[in-house]
Design an enzyme around this catalytic site. Sequence first.
Site, PDB file in Angstrom:
ATOM      1  N   ASP A 124      -3.259   5.996 -10.206  1.00  0.00           N
ATOM      2  CA  ASP A 124      -2.302   4.899 -10.057  1.00  0.00           C
ATOM      3  C   ASP A 124      -2.360   3.992 -11.288  1.00  0.00           C
ATOM      4  O   ASP A 124      -3.446   3.697 -11.810  1.00  0.00           O
ATOM      5  CB  ASP A 124      -2.626   4.092  -8.785  1.00  0.00           C
ATOM      6  CG  ASP A 124      -1.467   3.207  -8.343  1.00  0.00           C
ATOM      7  OD1 ASP A 124      -0.877   3.488  -7.289  1.00  0.00           O
ATOM      8  OD2 ASP A 124      -1.153   2.243  -9.078  1.00  0.00           O
TER       9      ASP A 124
ATOM     10  N   HIS B 185       4.113   9.728  -1.339  1.00  0.00           N
ATOM     11  CA  HIS B 185       2.841   9.821  -2.059  1.00  0.00           C
ATOM     12  C   HIS B 185       1.735   9.369  -1.131  1.00  0.00           C
ATOM     13  O   HIS B 185       1.887   8.405  -0.381  1.00  0.00           O
ATOM     14  CB  HIS B 185       2.856   8.966  -3.331  1.00  0.00           C
ATOM     15  CG  HIS B 185       3.375   7.574  -3.144  1.00  0.00           C
ATOM     16  ND1 HIS B 185       4.720   7.291  -3.060  1.00  0.00           N
ATOM     17  CD2 HIS B 185       2.742   6.395  -3.014  1.00  0.00           C
ATOM     18  CE1 HIS B 185       4.886   5.987  -2.883  1.00  0.00           C
ATOM     19  NE2 HIS B 185       3.693   5.422  -2.845  1.00  0.00           N
TER      20      HIS B 185
ATOM     21  N   ASN C  41       2.451   4.664   2.571  1.00  0.00           N
ATOM     22  CA  ASN C  41       3.286   3.498   2.867  1.00  0.00           C
ATOM     23  C   ASN C  41       4.712   3.981   3.105  1.00  0.00           C
ATOM     24  O   ASN C  41       5.240   4.775   2.313  1.00  0.00           O
ATOM     25  CB  ASN C  41       3.266   2.509   1.698  1.00  0.00           C
ATOM     26  CG  ASN C  41       1.937   1.794   1.568  1.00  0.00           C
ATOM     27  OD1 ASN C  41       1.293   1.475   2.573  1.00  0.00           O
ATOM     28  ND2 ASN C  41       1.502   1.548   0.341  1.00  0.00           N
TER      29      ASN C  41
ATOM     30  N   GLY D 154       5.497  -1.891   2.452  1.00  0.00           N
ATOM     31  CA  GLY D 154       5.441  -2.169   1.017  1.00  0.00           C
ATOM     32  C   GLY D 154       5.697  -0.956   0.136  1.00  0.00           C
ATOM     33  O   GLY D 154       5.263  -0.926  -1.019  1.00  0.00           O
ATOM     34  N   GLN D 155       6.407   0.051   0.669  1.00  0.00           N
ATOM     35  CA  GLN D 155       6.720   1.204  -0.188  1.00  0.00           C
ATOM     36  C   GLN D 155       7.642   0.762  -1.318  1.00  0.00           C
ATOM     37  O   GLN D 155       8.673   0.113  -1.081  1.00  0.00           O
ATOM     38  CB  GLN D 155       7.400   2.325   0.626  1.00  0.00           C
ATOM     39  CG  GLN D 155       7.621   3.589  -0.203  1.00  0.00           C
ATOM     40  CD  GLN D 155       8.229   4.751   0.585  1.00  0.00           C
ATOM     41  OE1 GLN D 155       8.580   4.614   1.757  1.00  0.00           O
ATOM     42  NE2 GLN D 155       8.358   5.899  -0.060  1.00  0.00           N
TER      43      GLN D 155
HETATM   44  P1  5GP Z   1       3.856   2.313  -2.850  1.00  0.00           P
HETATM   45  O1  5GP Z   1       3.833   0.809  -2.945  1.00  0.00           O
HETATM   46  O2  5GP Z   1       5.266   2.867  -2.966  1.00  0.00           O
HETATM   47  O3  5GP Z   1       3.121   2.863  -1.667  1.00  0.00           O
HETATM   48  O4  5GP Z   1       3.026   2.828  -4.090  1.00  0.00           O
HETATM   49  C1  5GP Z   1       3.572   3.037  -5.350  1.00  0.00           C
HETATM   50  C2  5GP Z   1       2.417   3.078  -6.316  1.00  0.00           C
HETATM   51  O5  5GP Z   1       2.885   3.611  -7.536  1.00  0.00           O
HETATM   52  C3  5GP Z   1       1.836   1.701  -6.622  1.00  0.00           C
HETATM   53  O6  5GP Z   1       0.465   1.677  -6.260  1.00  0.00           O
HETATM   54  C4  5GP Z   1       2.054   1.549  -8.122  1.00  0.00           C
HETATM   55  O7  5GP Z   1       0.979   0.912  -8.777  1.00  0.00           O
HETATM   56  C5  5GP Z   1       2.222   2.971  -8.589  1.00  0.00           C
HETATM   57  N1  5GP Z   1       3.062   3.126  -9.763  1.00  0.00           N
HETATM   58  C6  5GP Z   1       4.236   2.491 -10.035  1.00  0.00           C
HETATM   59  N2  5GP Z   1       4.730   2.901 -11.209  1.00  0.00           N
HETATM   60  C7  5GP Z   1       3.853   3.823 -11.702  1.00  0.00           C
HETATM   61  C8  5GP Z   1       3.818   4.601 -12.910  1.00  0.00           C
HETATM   62  O8  5GP Z   1       4.700   4.560 -13.757  1.00  0.00           O
HETATM   63  N3  5GP Z   1       2.753   5.437 -13.068  1.00  0.00           N
HETATM   64  C9  5GP Z   1       1.751   5.522 -12.138  1.00  0.00           C
HETATM   65  N4  5GP Z   1       0.749   6.360 -12.393  1.00  0.00           N
HETATM   66  N5  5GP Z   1       1.758   4.801 -10.993  1.00  0.00           N
HETATM   67  C10 5GP Z   1       2.793   3.963 -10.781  1.00  0.00           C
END
Ligand code: 5GP
Length: 114
Positions: free
Chosen positions: A30, A100, A87, A93-94
């Site tokens: 991440d 993922h 999420n 908070g997605q």
């Molecule tokens: P969500 O909030 O949708 O469950 O998680 C999305 C995750 O993707 C977050 O933890 C965020 O830090 C990560 N993320 C967002 N943009 C990028 C990126 O460009 N590269 C990587 N490796 N992670 C990302």
Amino acid sequence: MSDCLFCKIIKGEIKGSIVYEDDRVLAFNDINPQAPTHVLVVPKRHITSLNDVAPEDDELIGELTRRAAAIARERGISSGGYRTVFNTNRDAGQTVFHIHLHLLGGRAMHWPPG
Ligand code: 5GP
Ligand code: ZN
């Protein structure tokens, strides 16, 4: 999906810090880690969220979860413990709408989550 951030990482159009890759699954660190280990495990095929998982995806979802466990084992955090999270949509908070599995570990977690 052409405008999906994680599809772009899967295609190599955006650089990811890759932890594991096979024909169906990619795991990468991440970009904004919330724990010493914070890995995202994703299917290479675009699925928007857990709401969009079909019965024919059961094997693929199993692969994501077993891969997270394998990475935890490699990192030496299996017996101490770790957290895996999908999420789904606004209240969870997605922010990236390509399913993922978060693998978080290397520190004590709190419950209930925020
Ligand atoms: P969500 O909030 O949708 O469950 O998680 C999305 C995750 O993707 C977050 O933890 C965020 O830090 C990560 N993320 C967002 N943009 C990028 C990126 O460009 N590269 C990587 N490796 N992670 C990302
Ligand atoms: Zn995607």
